[in-house]
Design a protein around this motif. Sequence first.
Motif, short mmCIF file in Angstrom:
data_model
loop_
_atom_site.label_atom_id
_atom_site.label_comp_id
_atom_site.label_asym_id
_atom_site.label_seq_id
_atom_site.Cartn_x
_atom_site.Cartn_y
_atom_site.Cartn_z
N LEU A 6 8.98 21.48 -11.47
CA LEU A 6 8.84 22.93 -11.31
C LEU A 6 7.57 23.25 -10.55
O LEU A 6 6.59 22.49 -10.59
N GLU A 7 7.59 24.37 -9.85
CA GLU A 7 6.43 24.84 -9.10
C GLU A 7 5.95 26.15 -9.71
O GLU A 7 6.75 27.05 -10.01
N PHE A 8 4.63 26.28 -9.87
CA PHE A 8 4.05 27.48 -10.45
C PHE A 8 2.91 27.98 -9.56
O PHE A 8 2.12 27.17 -9.06
N ASP A 91 -11.88 27.95 -6.62
CA ASP A 91 -12.57 29.17 -7.02
C ASP A 91 -11.73 29.86 -8.08
O ASP A 91 -10.53 30.08 -7.91
N ALA A 92 -12.36 30.23 -9.19
CA ALA A 92 -11.63 30.84 -10.30
C ALA A 92 -10.98 32.16 -9.91
O ALA A 92 -10.09 32.65 -10.60
N GLY A 93 -11.41 32.74 -8.81
CA GLY A 93 -10.83 34.00 -8.36
C GLY A 93 -9.69 33.81 -7.38
O GLY A 93 -9.16 34.79 -6.84
N GLN A 94 -9.28 32.57 -7.14
CA GLN A 94 -8.23 32.27 -6.17
C GLN A 94 -6.94 31.86 -6.89
O GLN A 94 -6.96 31.41 -8.04
N ASP A 95 -5.82 32.03 -6.18
CA ASP A 95 -4.54 31.53 -6.70
C ASP A 95 -4.56 30.00 -6.69
O ASP A 95 -5.25 29.39 -5.87
N VAL A 96 -3.80 29.41 -7.58
CA VAL A 96 -3.68 27.96 -7.60
C VAL A 96 -2.20 27.60 -7.75
O VAL A 96 -1.48 28.20 -8.56
N ALA A 97 -1.73 26.67 -6.90
CA ALA A 97 -0.34 26.21 -6.95
C ALA A 97 -0.28 24.91 -7.71
O ALA A 97 -0.99 23.95 -7.40
N ILE A 98 0.58 24.87 -8.72
CA ILE A 98 0.68 23.70 -9.59
C ILE A 98 2.12 23.22 -9.62
O ILE A 98 3.06 24.01 -9.80
N GLY A 99 2.30 21.91 -9.46
CA GLY A 99 3.60 21.29 -9.65
C GLY A 99 3.59 20.52 -10.96
O GLY A 99 2.62 19.84 -11.27
N ALA A 100 4.65 20.67 -11.74
CA ALA A 100 4.67 20.04 -13.06
C ALA A 100 6.05 19.49 -13.37
O ALA A 100 7.07 19.96 -12.85
N LEU A 101 6.06 18.49 -14.23
CA LEU A 101 7.29 17.87 -14.70
C LEU A 101 7.57 18.38 -16.11
O LEU A 101 6.70 18.31 -16.98
#
Length: 557
Positions: A6-8, A91-101
């Motif tokens: 999944l992508e978040f 940066d804590a103020g930026q978006d972050v893209a996470i891929g997870a199983l």
Amino acid sequence: METQELEFKLSPSAEPAEISTEPNEQGLVATAWGFCLKEEEGNAVVELVDPLGPAANAGLATGDVLLHINGKRLDGERRMATAVSQLASVDAGQDVAIGALRRTTSPRKAGKWTRMFSKLRPKFTSFAAKKKRYDDGSASPKGSKKKLLLPAIDEGSCAVSEFFSFSRHGNKHGEINQDAMFCERIQTVKGDVVLGCVFDGHGILGEQASIAAVNYLKEMVGKKSFMEKAIEDPKTWMAHLFRDLNNRVLKEHSNVPSKYTYPGRPGKEPKHYELAKVGGRFGIVYKCVSQDPALEVPIDFGCTAAIAIVHGDTLTTGCCGDAGAILCIRNKDGTTDALKMSPLHKASSMSEQSRIKKDYPGKAHFTPDGYIEPEDAELDQFSIQLTRSLGHKLLRDFGVTHEPDIRQRELSGNDKFALVLCSDGVTDDLQPKDIADTLNKCENLSQCAETLVKCAQEQNTERTVVDDCTAVVMILGVESNKQTGKPDEITSEAGSALENMQNKEGKSNEQPQEVLDDKASKEKNIVPQDEKEDNKEPRYDKSKEENNEQSDNKEAE
């Protein structure tokens, strides 16, 4: 067990916290996006998710295994360290893209014998009618004098043919629903098992307690040993399950959000809390910054629980607090009855008062309006009406216990048609008999849980405040080859008192003493009007330290 990638995309929090680079005592590493990581076999695994944080909004869940962060894969043997390093560099103020199983459980299908019985039920009914005519001499089988026998159902089949669940928040906690539910059919080599649960949170972060309990069950049902123990000794398994659920909720006390807004009831202003270090026995507390002076609130929350497991014809229930378990019975004449399998664990109960006075002498006292209050200078402003609950890191030292009332019953015959697990939002407005009648009249079984919840909220007489309502309904659709059942096996003093009353009167729906005590209190208007709306929530009374208004002193947080 299946897996899916999944992508978040996690948006920054309004006021993000800094990521920690070292694990805490529980081995958790906090992030700026509302979730914590824990290392498992070298992997970076999501252990906790703030239900109000960016991670929860994006769909990240407990148990997800991180694969990549902003396109950079987590490779090598130090994947946890790499994940922490990569998150710290964002940066804590930026978006972050996470891929997870994510590990998922395949949809459960009805067991072999359940499916077979559903297909052949009309034929069985026809055979039964013919058999009756043969027995009483009104008809005789052609070409044979042998009686027709009904096929026996496999002992491994489950008495639950279908189950449905529904939850709807009220307005007592704004848009927050502090209830959570879980129900699933698990296939094992010894037959299908149906597990159903309802959790009702209370206090600040009560919803976090309920979510934690559900997440724990989702993790455990896929483990072979977990279900094997449930089948071998369900009563012992139930006691151990409550112990483990309690530990999981207690663990949540160390992972609370730095800021929290409690919306409050209709007409009340939201209250804003911030974590503050105070040292001493509490370490940290919530300070209500929307009040002047800021009110310090100890971190202590929990949830009630109603759990049922059915294997074959054996039903085992475990309850603590005021969550309900009700066995609905359909009589031969079409009328209904109901057997309440969950006593009320409240401070107004004489049996609960006796237990606490015996096991915790001098630790707490009971108020006339139905609360238990610690005999403690630092906690004398903290009180609660429930005497049994999961969680409560502080109040457990003063008599609030997680130990459940456990009962076991053999389901047999056609008279018992449904088991209902529900939060007190349902049972506060519907009596057990009303619940059975509502289900008996429900034309569409798939909507039975929803109908029950909506009926309970419509029956609420205090229309300004409506509680969260949740119901899990198990339809008992498989007739057993066992002809007679045995009475409930009750493992608590409160349960024994209920059984004695039932035996004495010869009725299955008699109410225990604690119910009568609770009703008597309400009839005498002992509970103040502002507490009737939410009389199980913890309240914080600062009148002994500050000259605040009395109505605010006893308000449920």
